[in-house]
Write a protein that holds these residues in place. Structure first.
Motif, PDB file in Angstrom:
ATOM      1  N   UNK A  43       0.807  -1.210   0.000  1.00 46.69           N
ATOM      2  CA  UNK A  43       0.000   0.000   0.000  1.00 46.69           C
ATOM      3  C   UNK A  43       0.840   1.259   0.000  1.00 46.69           C
ATOM      4  N   UNK A  44       0.165   2.365  -0.296  1.00 48.09           N
ATOM      5  CA  UNK A  44       0.762   3.697  -0.256  1.00 48.09           C
ATOM      6  C   UNK A  44      -0.184   4.598   0.522  1.00 48.09           C
ATOM      7  N   UNK A  45       0.380   5.618   1.169  1.00 46.83           N
ATOM      8  CA  UNK A  45      -0.407   6.544   1.970  1.00 46.83           C
ATOM      9  C   UNK A  45      -0.017   7.979   1.603  1.00 46.83           C
ATOM     10  N   UNK A  46      -1.015   8.851   1.652  1.00 48.34           N
ATOM     11  CA  UNK A  46      -0.762  10.249   1.324  1.00 48.34           C
ATOM     12  C   UNK A  46      -0.393  10.457  -0.132  1.00 48.34           C
ATOM     13  N   UNK A  47      -1.239   9.968  -1.039  1.00 43.54           N
ATOM     14  CA  UNK A  47      -0.959  10.066  -2.477  1.00 43.54           C
ATOM     15  C   UNK A  47      -1.498  11.394  -3.004  1.00 43.54           C
ATOM     16  N   UNK A  48      -0.673  12.090  -3.760  1.00 43.74           N
ATOM     17  CA  UNK A  48      -1.087  13.329  -4.421  1.00 43.74           C
ATOM     18  C   UNK A  48      -0.439  13.384  -5.801  1.00 43.74           C
ATOM     19  N   UNK A  49      -1.294  13.505  -6.827  1.00 43.45           N
ATOM     20  CA  UNK A  49      -0.808  13.512  -8.211  1.00 43.45           C
ATOM     21  C   UNK A  49      -1.418  14.695  -8.940  1.00 43.45           C
ATOM     22  N   UNK A  50      -0.579  15.490  -9.581  1.00 46.82           N
ATOM     23  CA  UNK A  50      -1.003  16.636 -10.381  1.00 46.82           C
ATOM     24  C   UNK A  50      -0.520  16.439 -11.805  1.00 46.82           C
ATOM     25  N   UNK A  51      -1.403  16.730 -12.767  1.00 45.98           N
ATOM     26  CA  UNK A  51      -1.050  16.540 -14.163  1.00 45.98           C
ATOM     27  C   UNK A  51      -1.758  17.532 -15.061  1.00 45.98           C
ATOM     28  N   UNK A  52      -1.374  17.508 -16.326  1.00 49.56           N
ATOM     29  CA  UNK A  52      -1.958  18.392 -17.339  1.00 49.56           C
ATOM     30  C   UNK A  52      -1.938  17.661 -18.672  1.00 49.56           C
ATOM     31  N   UNK A  53      -3.017  17.826 -19.436  1.00 50.11           N
ATOM     32  CA  UNK A  53      -3.163  17.188 -20.738  1.00 50.11           C
ATOM     33  C   UNK A  53      -3.527  18.231 -21.778  1.00 50.11           C
ATOM     34  N   UNK A  54      -3.452  17.807 -23.039  1.00 44.67           N
ATOM     35  CA  UNK A  54      -3.844  18.655 -24.173  1.00 44.67           C
ATOM     36  C   UNK A  54      -3.078  19.982 -24.142  1.00 44.67           C
ATOM     37  N   UNK A  55      -1.754  19.860 -24.195  1.00 43.12           N
ATOM     38  CA  UNK A  55      -0.877  21.034 -24.173  1.00 43.12           C
ATOM     39  C   UNK A  55      -1.120  21.893 -22.930  1.00 43.12           C
ATOM     40  N   UNK A  56      -1.365  21.202 -21.817  1.00 39.92           N
ATOM     41  CA  UNK A  56      -1.563  21.809 -20.500  1.00 39.92           C
ATOM     42  C   UNK A  56      -2.793  22.719 -20.438  1.00 39.92           C
ATOM     43  N   UNK A  57      -3.725  22.524 -21.354  1.00 38.29           N
ATOM     44  CA  UNK A  57      -4.982  23.280 -21.291  1.00 38.29           C
ATOM     45  C   UNK A  57      -5.973  22.653 -20.321  1.00 38.29           C
ATOM     46  N   UNK A  58      -5.755  21.388 -19.989  1.00 39.74           N
ATOM     47  CA  UNK A  58      -6.623  20.679 -19.048  1.00 39.74           C
ATOM     48  C   UNK A  58      -5.766  20.229 -17.870  1.00 39.74           C
ATOM     49  N   UNK A  59      -5.946  20.878 -16.731  1.00 42.25           N
ATOM     50  CA  UNK A  59      -5.187  20.553 -15.526  1.00 42.25           C
ATOM     51  C   UNK A  59      -6.068  19.787 -14.553  1.00 42.25           C
ATOM     52  N   UNK A  60      -5.486  18.838 -13.846  1.00 42.31           N
ATOM     53  CA  UNK A  60      -6.239  18.028 -12.894  1.00 42.31           C
ATOM     54  C   UNK A  60      -5.321  17.617 -11.755  1.00 42.31           C
ATOM     55  N   UNK A  61      -5.938  17.173 -10.667  1.00 38.39           N
ATOM     56  CA  UNK A  61      -5.201  16.667  -9.513  1.00 38.39           C
ATOM     57  C   UNK A  61      -5.965  15.507  -8.904  1.00 38.39           C
ATOM     58  N   UNK A  62      -5.226  14.580  -8.317  1.00 35.05           N
ATOM     59  CA  UNK A  62      -5.795  13.380  -7.714  1.00 35.05           C
ATOM     60  C   UNK A  62      -5.154  13.189  -6.351  1.00 35.05           C
ATOM     61  N   UNK A  63      -5.979  13.002  -5.335  1.00 34.37           N
ATOM     62  CA  UNK A  63      -5.467  12.754  -3.990  1.00 34.37           C
ATOM     63  C   UNK A  63      -6.210  11.571  -3.382  1.00 34.37           C
ATOM     64  N   UNK A  64      -5.516  10.838  -2.525  1.00 35.78           N
ATOM     65  CA  UNK A  64      -6.101   9.703  -1.802  1.00 35.78           C
ATOM     66  C   UNK A  64      -5.326   9.523  -0.503  1.00 35.78           C
ATOM     67  N   UNK A  65      -6.062   9.312   0.573  1.00 36.53           N
ATOM     68  CA  UNK A  65      -5.383   9.120   1.853  1.00 36.53           C
ATOM     69  C   UNK A  65      -4.610   7.817   1.886  1.00 36.53           C
ATOM     70  N   UNK A  66      -5.130   6.785   1.212  1.00 37.59           N
ATOM     71  CA  UNK A  66      -4.415   5.501   1.155  1.00 37.59           C
ATOM     72  C   UNK A  66      -4.930   4.675  -0.007  1.00 37.59           C
ATOM     73  N   UNK A  67      -4.021   3.889  -0.575  1.00 38.56           N
ATOM     74  CA  UNK A  67      -4.352   2.910  -1.612  1.00 38.56           C
ATOM     75  C   UNK A  67      -3.641   1.618  -1.234  1.00 38.56           C
ATOM     76  N   UNK A  68      -4.411   0.591  -0.957  1.00 39.43           N
ATOM     77  CA  UNK A  68      -3.841  -0.688  -0.521  1.00 39.43           C
ATOM     78  C   UNK A  68      -4.246  -1.784  -1.496  1.00 39.43           C
ATOM     79  N   UNK A  69      -3.391  -2.791  -1.587  1.00 45.69           N
ATOM     80  CA  UNK A  69      -3.682  -3.951  -2.438  1.00 45.69           C
ATOM     81  C   UNK A  69      -3.274  -5.221  -1.694  1.00 45.69           C
ATOM     82  N   UNK A  70      -4.007  -6.278  -1.987  1.00 46.81           N
ATOM     83  CA  UNK A  70      -3.785  -7.548  -1.294  1.00 46.81           C
ATOM     84  C   UNK A  70      -3.931  -8.698  -2.277  1.00 46.81           C
TER      85      UNK A  70
END
Length: 399
Positions: A43-70
């Protein structure tokens, strides 16, 4: 220019590639930045991802307190090989926001071979999904696909069950006037307390006084939900038009216990759904809101698949050959490769135009198609006028 599945796969690959290198180098790469507070084996904790698409005309961000896998050992009675759980997910962009408390996914090992699903490779459970769109003129792609599928299913699908389905249309009296506001405080107990039945009349079965009272001290009745629905029936009736009323419209849909077959191998199930569209021409504003609970989107076998079942060895060869195509479909359109269950979803459009209503657009197209197939010689002026009135204009002014 409309994007193709290959373009979507390329965008996903580039986002993963740039995010991975940004985390390794601890710096932004082409507008992409990934931060993880704690990285563990499962698992991972405190995930924060920022990105941009279409020549940076579309900006977005993704956050999650935790992502676990089993990882799991797949078995014939439960062919699950991996479970993934994400907590407190938030996705924000320049066009809309989406959040959920929890997303749980069960990934299956050849589910058709073990007769566990009708094709999807995963079961996804979403708890309390919230979607907010800023403007209907710039609807996010995933929300637009959801709207198109839902409206198309309602218009052309087969209703297998509908316990309650009611629509309401109101043209005036929606905005509150100054004289409508209460002048003094009213004790809510005076309106909540039920009236005692007349002793000379025999009360009906659903309105008879029960033996016990609720926690608030007032009596509760059988069939309370139906009684409340009838009590709120006047809410959907249009009152007399007053001088100070604005030119406005409210269209409401209430549904309970709805099961629909879209005739494309999918069953839509809604335990409860309430939607409302409002438009005020005087203030030049509009909005849309929908609340649905116990929503399921399940893949089912086609009729020929139910009759002609393959042998175990034949199904194994078919699953192996079909896997590359299913993988491409999962990358281009992930939601088409899963069985989806949502406990509750709230969808809100801050600014909504009638011409952007998917029900209006698909309804006009369906009526025109039926007219052509039935060889009804109706003048195209009527249909062209409606299409032109509700068509999306690229240079339309902002609301």
């Amino acid at each position: 220019m409309q994007s193709t599945p290959l373009d979507a796969i390329l965008q996903i690959f580039l986002c993963v590639w740039f995010a991975l290198w940004s985390y390794i180098l601890n710096r932004p790469i082409h507008g992409h930045r990934l931060r993880i507070k704690r990285l563990l084996l499962f698992g991972v904790h405190g995930v924060r991802y920022q990105g941009a698409l279409h020549n940076r005309s579309y900006a977005f961000s993704f956050t999650a307190s935790s992502i676990t896998w089993r990882p799991r050992l797949p078995q014939s009675e439960n062919p699950c090989w991996l479970t993934v759980t994400a907590q407190d997910v938030l996705y924000t962009s320049s066009t809309g926001d989406i959040s959920t408390q929890m997303v749980h996914s069960d990934l299956w090992f050849f589910p058709v071979l073990f007769r566990f699903t009708a094709g999807p490779w995963a079961n996804v459970t979403v708890d309390r999904l919230r979607i907010r769109v800023h403007k209907s003129t710039a609807t996010p792609y995933y929300v637009q696909r959801m709207r198109e599928n839902l409206v198309s299913t309602f218009l052309t699908g087969e209703f297998l069950r509908a316990d309650v389905f009611r629509t309401g249309l109101q043209f005036a009296g929606l905005s509150e006037h100054q004289e409508d506001k209460p002048t003094a405080y009213t004790d809510p107990r005076t309106t909540l307390a039920p009236d005692e039945p007349d002793s000379d009349e025999e009360p009906c079965g659903c309105c008879s006084l029960p033996q016990s009272r609720g926690s608030n001290g007032f009596a509760t009745y059988a069939h309370q939900e139906e009684a409340d629905a009838f009590a709120r029936a006047d809410e959907y009736k249009t009152g007399p038009l007053r001088v100070g009323d604005d030119e406005e419209l409210r269209f409401s849909v209430v549904a309970r216990g709805v099961h629909i077959n879209n005739k494309e191998g999918r069953i839509y199930t809604f335990g409860r759904a309430d939607s409302q569209m409002r438009r005020n021409w005087a203030a030049d504003r509009g909005s849309f809101a929908m609340v649905a609970e116990e929503c399921r989107w399940v893949r089912v076998h086609y009729p020929f698949e139910r009759v002609a079942s393959n042998r175990w060895f034949t199904q194994l060869i078919s699953s192996l050959l079909q896997f590359p195509f299913d993988l491409l479909q999962a990358l281009s359109s992930p939601v088409d490769s899963v069985n989806l269950y949502v406990t509750r979803v709230d969808v809100t459009f801050d600014s909504f135009r009638l011409r952007d209503a998917e029900l209006v657009r698909q309804g006009i197209s369906l009526v025109r198609e039926k007219a052509i197939k039935s060889r009804i010689d109706w003048s195209d002026v009527f249909f062209d006028a409606l299409v032109d009135a509700f068509a999306v204009r690229e240079h339309a002014g902002a609301e």
